[in-house]
Design a protein around this motif. Structure first.
Motif, short mmCIF file in Angstrom:
data_model
loop_
_atom_site.label_atom_id
_atom_site.label_comp_id
_atom_site.label_asym_id
_atom_site.label_seq_id
_atom_site.Cartn_x
_atom_site.Cartn_y
_atom_site.Cartn_z
N ILE A 5 18.89 15.63 -5.33
CA ILE A 5 18.33 16.95 -5.04
C ILE A 5 17.37 16.76 -3.88
N CYS A 6 17.52 17.57 -2.84
CA CYS A 6 16.59 17.47 -1.72
C CYS A 6 16.13 18.86 -1.31
N PHE A 7 15.07 18.89 -0.55
CA PHE A 7 14.57 20.14 -0.01
C PHE A 7 14.92 20.26 1.46
N LYS A 8 14.57 19.23 2.23
CA LYS A 8 14.87 19.21 3.66
C LYS A 8 16.12 18.42 3.95
N ASN A 9 16.68 18.61 5.10
CA ASN A 9 17.85 17.94 5.68
C ASN A 9 19.07 17.89 4.75
N TYR A 10 19.26 18.93 3.96
CA TYR A 10 20.40 19.00 3.04
C TYR A 10 21.73 18.92 3.79
N GLN A 11 21.87 19.68 4.85
CA GLN A 11 23.15 19.73 5.55
C GLN A 11 23.53 18.37 6.15
N THR A 12 22.54 17.66 6.68
CA THR A 12 22.80 16.32 7.23
C THR A 12 23.29 15.39 6.13
N LEU A 13 22.63 15.42 4.98
CA LEU A 13 23.04 14.57 3.86
C LEU A 13 24.43 14.96 3.36
N LYS A 14 24.69 16.26 3.29
CA LYS A 14 26.00 16.75 2.84
C LYS A 14 27.11 16.25 3.78
N THR A 15 26.84 16.31 5.08
CA THR A 15 27.83 15.86 6.06
C THR A 15 28.08 14.35 5.94
N LYS A 16 27.01 13.57 5.77
CA LYS A 16 27.15 12.11 5.74
C LYS A 16 27.62 11.57 4.40
N TYR A 17 27.15 12.18 3.28
CA TYR A 17 27.38 11.58 1.97
C TYR A 17 28.04 12.52 0.96
N GLY A 18 28.40 13.71 1.39
CA GLY A 18 28.98 14.70 0.48
C GLY A 18 30.27 14.25 -0.18
N ASP A 19 30.95 13.29 0.41
CA ASP A 19 32.19 12.80 -0.17
C ASP A 19 31.97 11.83 -1.32
N CYS A 20 30.75 11.32 -1.48
CA CYS A 20 30.56 10.30 -2.50
C CYS A 20 29.44 10.59 -3.49
N ILE A 21 28.52 11.50 -3.18
CA ILE A 21 27.45 11.79 -4.12
C ILE A 21 27.35 13.29 -4.35
N SER A 22 26.84 13.67 -5.52
CA SER A 22 26.62 15.08 -5.84
C SER A 22 25.27 15.49 -5.26
N LEU A 23 25.31 16.49 -4.39
CA LEU A 23 24.10 16.95 -3.72
C LEU A 23 23.78 18.38 -4.09
N ARG A 24 22.51 18.65 -4.30
CA ARG A 24 22.05 20.03 -4.48
C ARG A 24 20.76 20.21 -3.69
N ARG A 25 20.56 21.44 -3.23
CA ARG A 25 19.35 21.76 -2.47
C ARG A 25 18.57 22.82 -3.23
#
Length: 164
Positions: free
Chosen positions: A62-82
């Motif tokens: 779970i992140c607050f800032k730079n969600y889109q960057t993390l989603k682009t780089k790691y969205g294929d391997c980790i579950s991300l929520r903002r």
């Protein structure tokens, strides 16, 4: 403060040493890594999260800032929520946490029927997990059950508040 991770430093509160400790513990994860972080841009931590998922570890962030960057780089391997700001009068509230639970007590109990030998490790403090740390921060690593369970409950609370 030195500027490169390869620099030798004997300071106990060195930010590079703290990042190295995070990586060592994440490389030991057997089942789960749950992270609530205000901002993260460390490629070294991103790499360790990718390695963890490759060996079958469930990784949620779970992140607050730079969600889109993390989603682009790691969205294929980790579950991300903002978590977006919650508007409250008279000011916005921001998710400002910086903590991680590895192989949590509650997660192990809910995911795995059999008893596991994995050690629960929690990391928390004021340090943002960024590539070029430039501030004085505190950082705590513990396996204390009361702290771990409290952080796990907080993570689950926020996870439910977030949208995919």
């Amino acid at each position: 403060m030195h500027q490169m991770p390869s620099s030798k430093c004997d300071e106990i509160n060195c930010s590079w040493k703290q990042l190295e400790r995070i990586i060592v513990h994440m490389d030991r994860a057997k089942y789960t890594i749950d992270i609530a972080i205000y901002v993260m841009d460390s490629s070294a931590i991103g790499s360790v999260l990718r390695r963890a998922t490759e060996r079958g570890v469930r990784v949620r962030l779970i992140c607050f800032k730079n969600y889109q960057t993390l989603k682009t780089k790691y969205g294929d391997c980790i579950s991300l929520r903002r978590l977006k700001p919650v508007i409250k009068q008279p000011r916005e509230m921001t998710m400002h946490h910086k903590f991680c639970i590895i192989d949590g007590y509650i997660a192990k109990r809910s995911i795995f029927v059999e008893k596991t030998s994995a050690l629960t490790v929690c990391m928390t403090g004021s340090m943002n997990w960024i590539s070029l740390p430039r501030s004085c921060d505190d950082f705590l690593i513990t396996s204390a059950p009361k702290i771990a369970k409290r952080l796990e409950l907080e993570f689950e609370r926020i996870w439910k508040l977030c949208k995919d």
